[in-house]
Write an enzyme that holds these catalytic residues in place. Sequence first.
Site, PDB file in Angstrom:
ATOM      1  N   ARG A   1       0.899  -1.157   0.000  1.00 40.92           N
ATOM      2  CA  ARG A   1       0.000   0.000   0.000  1.00 40.92           C
ATOM      3  C   ARG A   1       0.933   1.201   0.000  1.00 40.92           C
ATOM      4  NH1 ARG A   1      -4.970  -1.582   4.050  1.00 40.92           N
ATOM      5  NH2 ARG A   1      -6.331  -2.337   2.390  1.00 40.92           N
ATOM      6  N   PRO A   2       1.135   1.801  -1.180  1.00 40.96           N
ATOM      7  CA  PRO A   2       2.265   2.695  -1.420  1.00 40.96           C
ATOM      8  C   PRO A   2       2.193   4.069  -0.759  1.00 40.96           C
ATOM      9  CG  PRO A   2       0.864   2.616  -3.336  1.00 40.96           C
ATOM     10  CD  PRO A   2       0.305   1.630  -2.362  1.00 40.96           C
ATOM     11  N   CYS A   3       2.341   4.099   0.550  1.00 39.85           N
ATOM     12  CA  CYS A   3       2.359   5.372   1.268  1.00 39.85           C
ATOM     13  C   CYS A   3       3.581   6.201   0.896  1.00 39.85           C
ATOM     14  CB  CYS A   3       2.268   5.145   2.772  1.00 39.85           C
ATOM     15  SG  CYS A   3       3.496   4.020   3.441  1.00 39.85           S
ATOM     16  N   HIS A   4       4.607   5.565   0.333  1.00 43.59           N
ATOM     17  CA  HIS A   4       5.798   6.313  -0.087  1.00 43.59           C
ATOM     18  C   HIS A   4       5.495   7.269  -1.236  1.00 43.59           C
ATOM     19  CE1 HIS A   4       5.773   2.593  -2.527  1.00 43.59           C
ATOM     20  NE2 HIS A   4       6.299   3.336  -3.483  1.00 43.59           N
ATOM     21  N   ARG A   5       4.357   7.106  -1.894  1.00 42.14           N
ATOM     22  CA  ARG A   5       4.004   7.963  -3.029  1.00 42.14           C
ATOM     23  C   ARG A   5       3.333   9.265  -2.605  1.00 42.14           C
ATOM     24  NH1 ARG A   5       1.650   2.871  -6.437  1.00 42.14           N
ATOM     25  NH2 ARG A   5       3.646   1.808  -6.675  1.00 42.14           N
TER      26      ARG A   5
END
Length: 179
Positions: free
Chosen positions: A142-146
């Site tokens: 779940r790409p919270c880095h984006r």
Amino acid sequence: MSHPTTTTPTTSYTTLDSPLGELLLVGEESPTAPGGTALTSLSMPHQRGAATVQPHWRRDPRPFTEAVRQLHAYFAGELTRFDLAYRTSGTEFQERVWQALEAVPYGTTTTYGRLAEALGVRRAEVRALGAAIGANPLLILRPCHRVIGADGTMRGYAAGVERKTALLTHEGALQPTLV
């Protein structure tokens, strides 16, 4: 009078070497998940709020074969979207935020403000949105880095801003810097 017994699902874990360090994958038995295990956590060393191996957990790489395959493909640049079974136990608000993260396409970024707007979160609740993003138990998947600051800066990342930058560079959302 007998009481029905409830069994606690078995928690399994494995580790995976990655360009970001050793990843810890944790999952629970789930009859509806392919392979019988749903991921509950994917974390990195020194990550704020990371899962830690518990004595009753079983080390077993078998339930994570598909997750490991997909993560290897992701780091090799061959996979841009994960298709894995997972189960998280956040608040209703956290789950809404975490699901919204999945809509941020590979190789792109969004801002906290745009994510808040998409979720109908009032300006006064943006801190709660940031806290929910920071509590994401499934880093990378779940790409919270984006999610970045409105000014383009790398705001907090539970596993460290250096790893956030590395992930966004890997995905092509940031240009590599020459040192």
